[in-house]
Motif scaffolding. Structure first.
Motif, PDB file in Angstrom:
ATOM      1  N   ASN A 134       0.842  -1.191   0.000  1.00  0.00           N
ATOM      2  CA  ASN A 134       0.000   0.000   0.000  1.00  0.00           C
ATOM      3  C   ASN A 134       0.879   1.244   0.000  1.00  0.00           C
ATOM      4  O   ASN A 134       1.991   1.222   0.521  1.00  0.00           O
ATOM      5  CB  ASN A 134      -0.902   0.000   1.246  1.00  0.00           C
ATOM      6  N   VAL A 135       0.366   2.342  -0.549  1.00  0.00           N
ATOM      7  CA  VAL A 135       1.010   3.647  -0.430  1.00  0.00           C
ATOM      8  C   VAL A 135       0.322   4.329   0.748  1.00  0.00           C
ATOM      9  O   VAL A 135      -0.846   4.699   0.660  1.00  0.00           O
ATOM     10  CB  VAL A 135       0.862   4.473  -1.720  1.00  0.00           C
ATOM     11  N   GLU A 136       1.037   4.453   1.853  1.00  0.00           N
ATOM     12  CA  GLU A 136       0.453   5.015   3.073  1.00  0.00           C
ATOM     13  C   GLU A 136       0.283   6.526   2.981  1.00  0.00           C
ATOM     14  O   GLU A 136      -0.729   7.063   3.413  1.00  0.00           O
ATOM     15  CB  GLU A 136       1.314   4.661   4.290  1.00  0.00           C
ATOM     16  N   SER A 137       1.289   7.212   2.452  1.00  0.00           N
ATOM     17  CA  SER A 137       1.200   8.667   2.287  1.00  0.00           C
ATOM     18  C   SER A 137       2.237   9.089   1.252  1.00  0.00           C
ATOM     19  O   SER A 137       3.200   8.375   0.996  1.00  0.00           O
ATOM     20  CB  SER A 137       1.452   9.400   3.604  1.00  0.00           C
ATOM     21  N   PHE A 138       1.997  10.252   0.660  1.00  0.00           N
ATOM     22  CA  PHE A 138       2.976  10.770  -0.291  1.00  0.00           C
ATOM     23  C   PHE A 138       2.758  12.251  -0.527  1.00  0.00           C
ATOM     24  O   PHE A 138       1.648  12.769  -0.401  1.00  0.00           O
ATOM     25  CB  PHE A 138       2.936  10.014  -1.624  1.00  0.00           C
ATOM     26  N   ALA A 149       5.445  15.739  -2.414  1.00  0.00           N
ATOM     27  CA  ALA A 149       6.607  16.005  -3.258  1.00  0.00           C
ATOM     28  C   ALA A 149       7.931  15.771  -2.537  1.00  0.00           C
ATOM     29  O   ALA A 149       8.978  15.676  -3.181  1.00  0.00           O
ATOM     30  CB  ALA A 149       6.557  17.437  -3.784  1.00  0.00           C
ATOM     31  N   GLN A 150       7.897  15.643  -1.185  1.00  0.00           N
ATOM     32  CA  GLN A 150       9.122  15.438  -0.423  1.00  0.00           C
ATOM     33  C   GLN A 150       9.256  14.047   0.196  1.00  0.00           C
ATOM     34  O   GLN A 150      10.351  13.644   0.564  1.00  0.00           O
ATOM     35  CB  GLN A 150       9.249  16.461   0.723  1.00  0.00           C
ATOM     36  N   GLU A 151       8.154  13.304   0.342  1.00  0.00           N
ATOM     37  CA  GLU A 151       8.256  12.012   1.008  1.00  0.00           C
ATOM     38  C   GLU A 151       7.139  11.063   0.586  1.00  0.00           C
ATOM     39  O   GLU A 151       5.986  11.453   0.475  1.00  0.00           O
ATOM     40  CB  GLU A 151       8.191  12.192   2.528  1.00  0.00           C
ATOM     41  N   LEU A 207       8.568   1.611   4.212  1.00  0.00           N
ATOM     42  CA  LEU A 207       9.702   2.170   3.496  1.00  0.00           C
ATOM     43  C   LEU A 207       9.432   3.650   3.261  1.00  0.00           C
ATOM     44  O   LEU A 207       8.411   4.017   2.679  1.00  0.00           O
ATOM     45  CB  LEU A 207       9.875   1.452   2.148  1.00  0.00           C
ATOM     46  N   ALA A 208      10.339   4.497   3.737  1.00  0.00           N
ATOM     47  CA  ALA A 208      10.227   5.944   3.527  1.00  0.00           C
ATOM     48  C   ALA A 208      11.216   6.351   2.443  1.00  0.00           C
ATOM     49  O   ALA A 208      12.392   5.985   2.491  1.00  0.00           O
ATOM     50  CB  ALA A 208      10.523   6.701   4.811  1.00  0.00           C
ATOM     51  N   VAL A 209      10.722   7.088   1.459  1.00  0.00           N
ATOM     52  CA  VAL A 209      11.554   7.621   0.384  1.00  0.00           C
ATOM     53  C   VAL A 209      11.450   9.133   0.470  1.00  0.00           C
ATOM     54  O   VAL A 209      10.357   9.684   0.372  1.00  0.00           O
ATOM     55  CB  VAL A 209      11.073   7.125  -1.004  1.00  0.00           C
ATOM     56  N   ARG A 210      12.581   9.800   0.673  1.00  0.00           N
ATOM     57  CA  ARG A 210      12.580  11.261   0.804  1.00  0.00           C
ATOM     58  C   ARG A 210      13.374  11.878  -0.329  1.00  0.00           C
ATOM     59  O   ARG A 210      14.343  11.304  -0.798  1.00  0.00           O
ATOM     60  CB  ARG A 210      13.182  11.658   2.151  1.00  0.00           C
ATOM     61  N   GLY A 211      12.935  13.072  -0.743  1.00  0.00           N
ATOM     62  CA  GLY A 211      13.638  13.740  -1.825  1.00  0.00           C
ATOM     63  C   GLY A 211      12.980  15.050  -2.193  1.00  0.00           C
ATOM     64  O   GLY A 211      12.295  15.672  -1.375  1.00  0.00           O
ATOM     65  N   ILE A 252      16.482   6.830   1.486  1.00  0.00           N
ATOM     66  CA  ILE A 252      15.587   5.672   1.472  1.00  0.00           C
ATOM     67  C   ILE A 252      15.838   4.921   2.765  1.00  0.00           C
ATOM     68  O   ILE A 252      16.999   4.638   3.096  1.00  0.00           O
ATOM     69  CB  ILE A 252      15.881   4.736   0.280  1.00  0.00           C
ATOM     70  N   GLY A 253      14.773   4.616   3.515  1.00  0.00           N
ATOM     71  CA  GLY A 253      14.978   3.876   4.753  1.00  0.00           C
ATOM     72  C   GLY A 253      13.723   3.179   5.229  1.00  0.00           C
ATOM     73  O   GLY A 253      12.603   3.570   4.892  1.00  0.00           O
ATOM     74  N   TYR A 254      13.934   2.126   6.005  1.00  0.00           N
ATOM     75  CA  TYR A 254      12.836   1.373   6.601  1.00  0.00           C
ATOM     76  C   TYR A 254      12.641   1.830   8.034  1.00  0.00           C
ATOM     77  O   TYR A 254      13.587   2.271   8.690  1.00  0.00           O
ATOM     78  CB  TYR A 254      13.160  -0.126   6.592  1.00  0.00           C
ATOM     79  N   PHE A 255      11.411   1.722   8.530  1.00  0.00           N
ATOM     80  CA  PHE A 255      11.154   2.024   9.931  1.00  0.00           C
ATOM     81  C   PHE A 255      10.122   1.063  10.477  1.00  0.00           C
ATOM     82  O   PHE A 255       9.370   0.440   9.733  1.00  0.00           O
ATOM     83  CB  PHE A 255      10.741   3.485  10.145  1.00  0.00           C
TER      84      PHE A 255
END
Length: 100
Positions: free
Chosen positions: A32-36, A38-40, A50-54, A78-81
């Protein structure tokens, strides 16, 4: 057979990340895409969140039936939590350690 760290059956454990030039990220094994924004992006995967930041992040391809997400933009992190930790708490912990 499932292992102790990840009790899911093996056939559901396909999880891959393909990063190209920090501009394109393809992820398999997405539930699932939990949240999104333009930055995360926060993606629920078979192996945790999985968090993707940019910068200027956007979805190129989304197919949750096949568990596939492609993201474009400048990827900085990119990181897991863990489930009990929110993405903002995890980021705060990371940045507080970085700038001590």
């Amino acid at each position: 057979m499932a292992d102790e760290r990840n009790p899911r059956p093996k056939q559901y454990q396909n999880h891959e990340l393909v990063l190209r030039n920090r501009q394109s990220l393809e992820v398999n094994g997405v539930l699932n895409v939990e949240s999104f924004d333009a930055q995360e992006f926060v993606l629920a995967t078979h192996f945790g969140f999985l968090a993707v930041r940019g910068e200027n992040l956007h979805i190129k391809t989304l197919n949750l039936e096949n568990g596939f997400v492609a993201i474009e933009g400048l990827i900085l992190d990119i990181g897991y939590f863990d489930e009990g930790v929110t993405p903002s708490e995890k980021a705060k912990g990371f940045f507080s350690k970085l700038f001590r």
